[in-house]
Motif scaffolding. Sequence first.
Motif, mmCIF file in Angstrom:
data_model
loop_
_atom_site.group_PDB
_atom_site.id
_atom_site.type_symbol
_atom_site.label_atom_id
_atom_site.label_comp_id
_atom_site.label_asym_id
_atom_site.label_seq_id
_atom_site.Cartn_x
_atom_site.Cartn_y
_atom_site.Cartn_z
ATOM 1 N N GLU A 106 0.856 -1.191 0.000
ATOM 2 C CA GLU A 106 0.000 0.000 0.000
ATOM 3 C C GLU A 106 0.889 1.237 0.000
ATOM 4 O O GLU A 106 1.761 1.376 0.867
ATOM 5 C CB GLU A 106 -0.899 0.001 1.250
ATOM 6 N N VAL A 107 0.696 2.106 -0.978
ATOM 7 C CA VAL A 107 1.504 3.328 -1.065
ATOM 8 C C VAL A 107 0.622 4.501 -1.479
ATOM 9 O O VAL A 107 -0.440 4.321 -2.057
ATOM 10 C CB VAL A 107 2.663 3.175 -2.084
ATOM 11 N N GLU A 108 1.108 5.708 -1.151
ATOM 12 C CA GLU A 108 0.473 6.928 -1.660
ATOM 13 C C GLU A 108 1.328 7.445 -2.792
ATOM 14 O O GLU A 108 2.537 7.638 -2.639
ATOM 15 C CB GLU A 108 0.363 7.983 -0.554
ATOM 16 N N MET A 109 0.714 7.675 -3.960
ATOM 17 C CA MET A 109 1.481 8.172 -5.101
ATOM 18 C C MET A 109 0.559 8.945 -6.038
ATOM 19 O O MET A 109 -0.653 8.718 -6.070
ATOM 20 C CB MET A 109 2.191 7.023 -5.835
ATOM 21 N N SER A 110 1.155 9.824 -6.813
ATOM 22 C CA SER A 110 0.386 10.612 -7.773
ATOM 23 C C SER A 110 0.043 9.738 -8.981
ATOM 24 O O SER A 110 0.689 8.708 -9.217
ATOM 25 C CB SER A 110 1.220 11.805 -8.241
ATOM 26 N N PRO A 111 -0.953 10.128 -9.783
ATOM 27 C CA PRO A 111 -1.262 9.376 -11.005
ATOM 28 C C PRO A 111 -0.035 9.250 -11.917
ATOM 29 O O PRO A 111 0.187 8.198 -12.518
ATOM 30 C CB PRO A 111 -2.364 10.214 -11.660
#
Length: 322
Positions: A10-15
């Motif tokens: 699970e990660v947070e990333m931009s499109p």
Amino acid sequence: TRFTWQGEEEVEMSPWDSIRYHKQIAQAGLMSMEPATGDIKAWVGGINWQHFQYDHVKQGKRQVGSTFKPFVYATAIMHLGMTPCSTVSNATFVNGNYRVPGRGGMLTLKEALAQSQNPVALRLAEKAGTQNIIQLARDLGVTDPIDSYLPMALGTSDITIYEMLGAYSTFANFGNYTKPEMIWRIEDANGRVIKEVKPVVKEVMNEMYAYTMIDLMKGVAEFGTASGELRRQGIPATVEIAGKTGTTQKNSDGWFMGIVPNLATGVWVGWEDRATHFWGTGEGQGAKMALPIWAIFMKKVWADKELGITMEDKFVKPSNWT
């Protein structure tokens, strides 16, 4: 949630970062079949279906590179009466503005295919005729579009693993093309046969031509582009393997088509976007990208005695082979 080789994370990333990450993941496809029956024994459409729902065996069409050359050589053998010992110039090939560097000298067909020399393939295609090569590919079950200009001899066309492997299996099946098939029959809940699938078989060439191609491709595994990696993978030179490596422009695709007497297996490795590729041929060639997967697969097949496929199996020579 994104794919990693160690499992999901699970990660947070931009499109933008998501797209870049997705495009850098190497993909692969593998298919294995019995040449005599057309029975498909293994079908691996990709590295992870949950994250990459795309089949690289029959859905994905990719540039085939030098794995197309056996079709060129087979056409030359059938139309020009050439043999594995026939010699062709390996000098730089020039046709109008089209120029492909060569190393010079004369090579036998077996040497040229083993070392995958481009000028020889182009000269054979020029003599045998591109339309004759296309017709042979069609007879071998290739329905995908094939370029009609001369560089087609080097594998500029996009073809599926499914069609390439069906074509290669013809050489191991005494010149008879058998359409690859996964379903034998369909039964209802009571065991009644609703439909029985009969193999589609077509004679494409005589057994002498077919075995000549097996003999040529054995050179690839014995002393050619596949030999070094096969030895590194622990597969001895005494094992009879007829194969062909393939590498495409800018090292975007790596192929290995490998046949043992009772099993043909094709492997492709690349990326979903062709703009992603290795910088150099050292890493990006078919012998480094695809062949190791083939070797791992085959070593497991040989180790499973229930399958009845051994390292001692030999190709059947025609009775009049000298």
